[in-house]
Design a protein around this motif. Sequence first.
Motif, PDB file in Angstrom:
ATOM      1  N   ILE A 270       0.766  -1.195  -0.059  1.00  0.00           N
ATOM      2  CA  ILE A 270       0.242  -0.073   0.016  1.00  0.00           C
ATOM      3  C   ILE A 270       0.866   0.972  -0.117  1.00  0.00           C
ATOM      4  O   ILE A 270       1.657   1.517   0.906  1.00  0.00           O
ATOM      5  N   ILE A 271       0.926   1.910  -1.020  1.00  0.00           N
ATOM      6  CA  ILE A 271       1.524   3.069  -1.341  1.00  0.00           C
ATOM      7  C   ILE A 271       1.089   4.309  -1.456  1.00  0.00           C
ATOM      8  O   ILE A 271      -0.310   4.478  -2.060  1.00  0.00           O
ATOM      9  N   ALA A 272       1.237   5.281  -0.684  1.00  0.00           N
ATOM     10  CA  ALA A 272       0.696   6.836  -0.681  1.00  0.00           C
ATOM     11  C   ALA A 272       1.756   7.648  -0.953  1.00  0.00           C
ATOM     12  O   ALA A 272       2.926   7.833  -0.344  1.00  0.00           O
ATOM     13  N   GLY A 273       1.386   8.667  -2.173  1.00  0.00           N
ATOM     14  CA  GLY A 273       2.429   9.628  -2.523  1.00  0.00           C
ATOM     15  C   GLY A 273       1.828  10.618  -3.471  1.00  0.00           C
ATOM     16  O   GLY A 273       0.472  10.780  -3.505  1.00  0.00           O
ATOM     17  N   ASP A 274       2.621  11.323  -4.066  1.00  0.00           N
ATOM     18  CA  ASP A 274       2.149  12.660  -4.867  1.00  0.00           C
ATOM     19  C   ASP A 274       3.112  12.803  -5.930  1.00  0.00           C
ATOM     20  O   ASP A 274       4.450  12.119  -6.072  1.00  0.00           O
ATOM     21  N   PRO A 275       3.195  14.034  -6.537  1.00  0.00           N
ATOM     22  CA  PRO A 275       4.151  14.105  -7.780  1.00  0.00           C
ATOM     23  C   PRO A 275       5.775  14.217  -7.037  1.00  0.00           C
ATOM     24  O   PRO A 275       6.716  13.776  -7.785  1.00  0.00           O
ATOM     25  N   ALA A 276       5.880  14.605  -6.031  1.00  0.00           N
ATOM     26  CA  ALA A 276       7.211  14.696  -5.239  1.00  0.00           C
ATOM     27  C   ALA A 276       7.650  13.521  -5.316  1.00  0.00           C
ATOM     28  O   ALA A 276       9.148  13.127  -5.231  1.00  0.00           O
ATOM     29  N   SER A 277       6.821  12.361  -4.761  1.00  0.00           N
ATOM     30  CA  SER A 277       7.360  11.145  -4.342  1.00  0.00           C
ATOM     31  C   SER A 277       6.967  10.040  -5.670  1.00  0.00           C
ATOM     32  O   SER A 277       7.601   8.898  -5.609  1.00  0.00           O
ATOM     33  N   LEU A 278       6.639  10.550  -6.632  1.00  0.00           N
ATOM     34  CA  LEU A 278       6.450   9.485  -7.839  1.00  0.00           C
ATOM     35  C   LEU A 278       7.655   8.839  -8.275  1.00  0.00           C
ATOM     36  O   LEU A 278       7.610   7.864  -8.612  1.00  0.00           O
ATOM     37  N   PRO A 279       8.794   9.918  -8.333  1.00  0.00           N
ATOM     38  CA  PRO A 279      10.138   9.035  -8.831  1.00  0.00           C
ATOM     39  C   PRO A 279      10.208   7.928  -7.849  1.00  0.00           C
ATOM     40  O   PRO A 279      10.843   6.673  -8.394  1.00  0.00           O
ATOM     41  N   ALA A 280      10.232   8.281  -6.611  1.00  0.00           N
ATOM     42  CA  ALA A 280      10.627   7.181  -5.564  1.00  0.00           C
ATOM     43  C   ALA A 280       9.507   5.869  -5.696  1.00  0.00           C
ATOM     44  O   ALA A 280       9.842   4.713  -5.868  1.00  0.00           O
ATOM     45  N   ILE A 281       8.379   6.426  -5.938  1.00  0.00           N
ATOM     46  CA  ILE A 281       7.446   5.142  -5.973  1.00  0.00           C
ATOM     47  C   ILE A 281       7.715   4.409  -7.501  1.00  0.00           C
ATOM     48  O   ILE A 281       7.453   2.992  -7.396  1.00  0.00           O
ATOM     49  N   ASN A 282       8.009   5.117  -8.572  1.00  0.00           N
ATOM     50  CA  ASN A 282       8.503   4.311  -9.635  1.00  0.00           C
ATOM     51  C   ASN A 282       9.699   3.467  -9.397  1.00  0.00           C
ATOM     52  O   ASN A 282       9.571   2.206  -9.986  1.00  0.00           O
ATOM     53  N   SER A 283      10.609   3.806  -8.616  1.00  0.00           N
ATOM     54  CA  SER A 283      11.501   2.975  -8.349  1.00  0.00           C
ATOM     55  C   SER A 283      11.196   1.678  -7.525  1.00  0.00           C
ATOM     56  O   SER A 283      12.064   0.759  -7.709  1.00  0.00           O
ATOM     57  N   LEU A 284      10.266   2.021  -6.651  1.00  0.00           N
ATOM     58  CA  LEU A 284       9.721   0.836  -5.819  1.00  0.00           C
ATOM     59  C   LEU A 284       9.155  -0.153  -6.701  1.00  0.00           C
ATOM     60  O   LEU A 284       9.326  -1.467  -6.815  1.00  0.00           O
ATOM     61  N   LEU A 285       8.073   0.370  -7.728  1.00  0.00           N
ATOM     62  CA  LEU A 285       7.767  -0.522  -8.707  1.00  0.00           C
ATOM     63  C   LEU A 285       8.468  -1.282  -9.362  1.00  0.00           C
ATOM     64  O   LEU A 285       8.304  -2.614  -9.581  1.00  0.00           O
ATOM     65  N   ASP A 286       9.677  -0.650  -9.705  1.00  0.00           N
ATOM     66  CA  ASP A 286      10.752  -1.561 -10.719  1.00  0.00           C
ATOM     67  C   ASP A 286      11.412  -2.495  -9.798  1.00  0.00           C
ATOM     68  O   ASP A 286      11.576  -3.352 -10.429  1.00  0.00           O
ATOM     69  N   ALA A 287      11.626  -2.067  -8.561  1.00  0.00           N
ATOM     70  CA  ALA A 287      12.258  -2.986  -7.715  1.00  0.00           C
ATOM     71  C   ALA A 287      11.413  -4.243  -7.351  1.00  0.00           C
ATOM     72  O   ALA A 287      11.785  -5.460  -7.393  1.00  0.00           O
TER      73      ALA A 287
END
Length: 251
Positions: free
Chosen positions: A131-148
């Motif tokens: 369960i991931i919660a974020g916004d445009p500032a954390s989108l880069p980090a979220i994408n790196s999590l999804l990649d991982a």
Amino acid sequence: MGQVATKGRGWQGAVLKLLGGDDFELTVTGTEVVTDHYVRLEFTGGGLLAKRALHPTMWIRMWFDDAGKLHQRGYTLVDADPAADTFGIEFAIHDGIAARWAQHAEVGDTITATVMGSKFTMPGDGVRGWIIAGDPASLPAINSLLDAIEASDCPQTPATLWLEYQHESDKTLPLRARAQDTVHWVAREHDGAALVDAVRSSAVPAADHFGWVALDSVSTRAVAASLRNDYGIPKKSVKAQAYWIPGKSFA
Ligand SMILES: Cc1cc2nc3c(=O)[nH]c(=O)nc-3n(C[C@H](O)[C@H](O)[C@H](O)COP(=O)(O)OP(=O)(O)OC[C@H]3O[C@@H](n4cnc5c(N)ncnc54)[C@H](O)[C@@H]3O)c2cc1C
């Protein structure tokens, strides 16, 4: 690592130096306007990726000049290539020193970054969902999590994503969600309370899930508490970090 300018950093710079934070000079090698409120810059790292091992959500402290005074802001490495010492950084645009710098950056511009404090280890095989919660500032980090997650031994593990937007164009940002993921975009209303309420009111028992939260400081605290209290995710399985402070410059 070359010589980099450290004058003008104030007490924060002194503390980071004492703690052994390494400095690197980054050089802009490319610029891209992704939306009306989002800019991506490409960089060479001045030796950063040779010296520091990469991990999902890895972030650095960049030093932005404002009338001779340097201010540090956290930014996330995107699509890093350790062999080439290159990475992208994606900037959500608002009225701030860092955002303005990104909007005006040109190929050849340089900026100093300190590496200190970034730490994240992917949880093991026992995790049944994210369960991931974020916004445009954390989108880069979220994408790196999804990649991982995709690159892990359990790529089928689904993620539920709660994403806050302030501009219509935010919903077109390049999110790396997969077929098994569920994405909820929620407009930022009532200073972030709308997203917090949406997460709370969707609570289901999720003790075997991992929670990852990076919103403004108030929403981050509230969503992390909901994941622990309403979803039953153990404290050790919730990683939460405030990415910005509403109505205030980040230190
Ligand atoms: C670990 C970490 C990683 C981060 N990675 C990224 C990243 O990859 N990309 C990215 O864009 N941001 C990222 N951030 C967030 C970024 O550091 C902050 O948004 C920072 O405050 C921006 O600095 P500024 O000088 O532009 O604005 P500031 O001077 O800090 O703030 C000026 C005004 O803008 C408002 N503001 C600041 N940030 C935002 C925002 N994101 N949305 C809306 N209003 C805002 C403030 O409330 C204030 O009113 C990260 C933060 C952390 C802690």
